[in-house]
Write a protein that holds these residues in place. Structure first.
Motif, PDB file in Angstrom:
ATOM      1  N   ALA A  81     139.368  93.394  74.574  1.00 42.08           N
ATOM      2  CA  ALA A  81     138.332  94.406  74.377  1.00 42.08           C
ATOM      3  C   ALA A  81     137.703  94.294  72.989  1.00 42.08           C
ATOM      4  N   HIS A  82     138.524  94.131  71.980  1.00 40.11           N
ATOM      5  CA  HIS A  82     138.016  94.002  70.616  1.00 40.11           C
ATOM      6  C   HIS A  82     137.104  92.787  70.490  1.00 40.11           C
ATOM      7  N   THR A  83     137.513  91.673  71.071  1.00 37.67           N
ATOM      8  CA  THR A  83     136.720  90.443  71.013  1.00 37.67           C
ATOM      9  C   THR A  83     135.357  90.647  71.672  1.00 37.67           C
ATOM     10  N   VAL A  84     135.332  91.294  72.840  1.00 38.33           N
ATOM     11  CA  VAL A  84     134.074  91.503  73.567  1.00 38.33           C
ATOM     12  C   VAL A  84     133.166  92.463  72.812  1.00 38.33           C
ATOM     13  N   VAL A  85     133.734  93.550  72.297  1.00 31.68           N
ATOM     14  CA  VAL A  85     132.928  94.524  71.560  1.00 31.68           C
ATOM     15  C   VAL A  85     132.358  93.917  70.288  1.00 31.68           C
ATOM     16  N   GLU A  86     133.177  93.176  69.550  1.00 35.32           N
ATOM     17  CA  GLU A  86     132.733  92.572  68.286  1.00 35.32           C
ATOM     18  C   GLU A  86     131.554  91.633  68.455  1.00 35.32           C
ATOM     19  N   GLU A  87     131.502  90.939  69.565  1.00 36.13           N
ATOM     20  CA  GLU A  87     130.445  89.948  69.794  1.00 36.13           C
ATOM     21  C   GLU A  87     129.069  90.579  69.957  1.00 36.13           C
ATOM     22  N   GLU A  88     129.020  91.816  70.439  1.00 37.77           N
ATOM     23  CA  GLU A  88     127.762  92.537  70.633  1.00 37.77           C
ATOM     24  C   GLU A  88     126.786  91.786  71.539  1.00 37.77           C
ATOM     25  N   ALA A  89     127.299  91.031  72.501  1.00 31.07           N
ATOM     26  CA  ALA A  89     126.452  90.253  73.407  1.00 31.07           C
ATOM     27  C   ALA A  89     125.948  91.080  74.587  1.00 31.07           C
ATOM     28  N   VAL A  90     126.648  92.178  74.881  1.00 31.03           N
ATOM     29  CA  VAL A  90     126.338  92.992  76.043  1.00 31.03           C
ATOM     30  C   VAL A  90     126.887  94.398  75.781  1.00 31.03           C
ATOM     31  N   PRO A  91     126.244  95.443  76.323  1.00 24.49           N
ATOM     32  CA  PRO A  91     126.827  96.766  76.180  1.00 24.49           C
ATOM     33  C   PRO A  91     128.207  96.820  76.840  1.00 24.49           C
ATOM     34  N   VAL A  92     129.141  97.508  76.181  1.00 20.27           N
ATOM     35  CA  VAL A  92     130.515  97.578  76.662  1.00 20.27           C
ATOM     36  C   VAL A  92     130.968  99.027  76.667  1.00 20.27           C
ATOM     37  N   THR A  93     131.591  99.445  77.762  1.00 20.00           N
ATOM     38  CA  THR A  93     132.240 100.737  77.829  1.00 20.00           C
ATOM     39  C   THR A  93     133.742 100.479  77.848  1.00 20.00           C
ATOM     40  N   ILE A  94     134.453 101.065  76.884  1.00 17.40           N
ATOM     41  CA  ILE A  94     135.896 100.918  76.782  1.00 17.40           C
ATOM     42  C   ILE A  94     136.547 102.196  77.313  1.00 17.40           C
ATOM     43  N   VAL A  95     137.475 102.016  78.248  1.00 19.95           N
ATOM     44  CA  VAL A  95     138.195 103.142  78.838  1.00 19.95           C
ATOM     45  C   VAL A  95     139.648 103.048  78.390  1.00 19.95           C
ATOM     46  N   PRO A  96     140.155 104.079  77.702  1.00 22.43           N
ATOM     47  CA  PRO A  96     141.548 104.036  77.220  1.00 22.43           C
ATOM     48  C   PRO A  96     142.547 104.211  78.354  1.00 22.43           C
TER      49      PRO A  96
END
Length: 130
Positions: A115-130
């Protein structure tokens, strides 16, 4: 809208799937559910069966798939995050919905976090669900 939902069998990934199902209904999106692994096992089948059941119960037309192109190494979370980003680029997803274990700094330093890797890249909007 095309939405990617990576699942790993954890409860938080299935909470993310539940969220994504509702998200897809609300925004008339198409879901793609993918389990990333280095090899298919009985556990893989169980994960896919659980996902199929949730999708069927929600009347969502989606067949979960497996990506075995993962080369797990020292930081498997980072590697899976990179594979998620590659799939986003290849298939042109508009959004990613994924779970996150909320692991601490030590776990992050040793294992990494998809999740951190995907969010950091900022390539696509991401919704993180805990």
């Amino acid at each position: 809208m095309e939405v990617l939902v990576p699942i790993d069998g954890s409860e938080c990934s299935f909470r993310a799937l539940d969220f994504a199902i509702e998200f897809a209904r609300r925004f008339e999106a198409t879901l793609s559910v993918v389990h990333f692994t280095d090899s298919e096992t009985d556990a893989t089948d169980d994960i896919l069966d659980r996902a199929r059941e949730r999708l069927r119960e929600s009347d969502v037309d989606c067949e979960p798939e497996v990506s075995t192109d993962v080369e797990l190494s020292f930081r498997p979370g980072d590697r899976i995050g990179e594979d998620i980003l590659e799939l986003v680029e290849e298939r042109g997803y508009d959004h990613v919905v994924m779970g996150h274990h909320g692991s601490g700094t030590i776990d992050r330093a040793i294992l990494g976090s998809a999740a951190h890797t995907v969010v950091e890249e900022e390539a696509v909007p991401v919704t993180i669900v805990p």
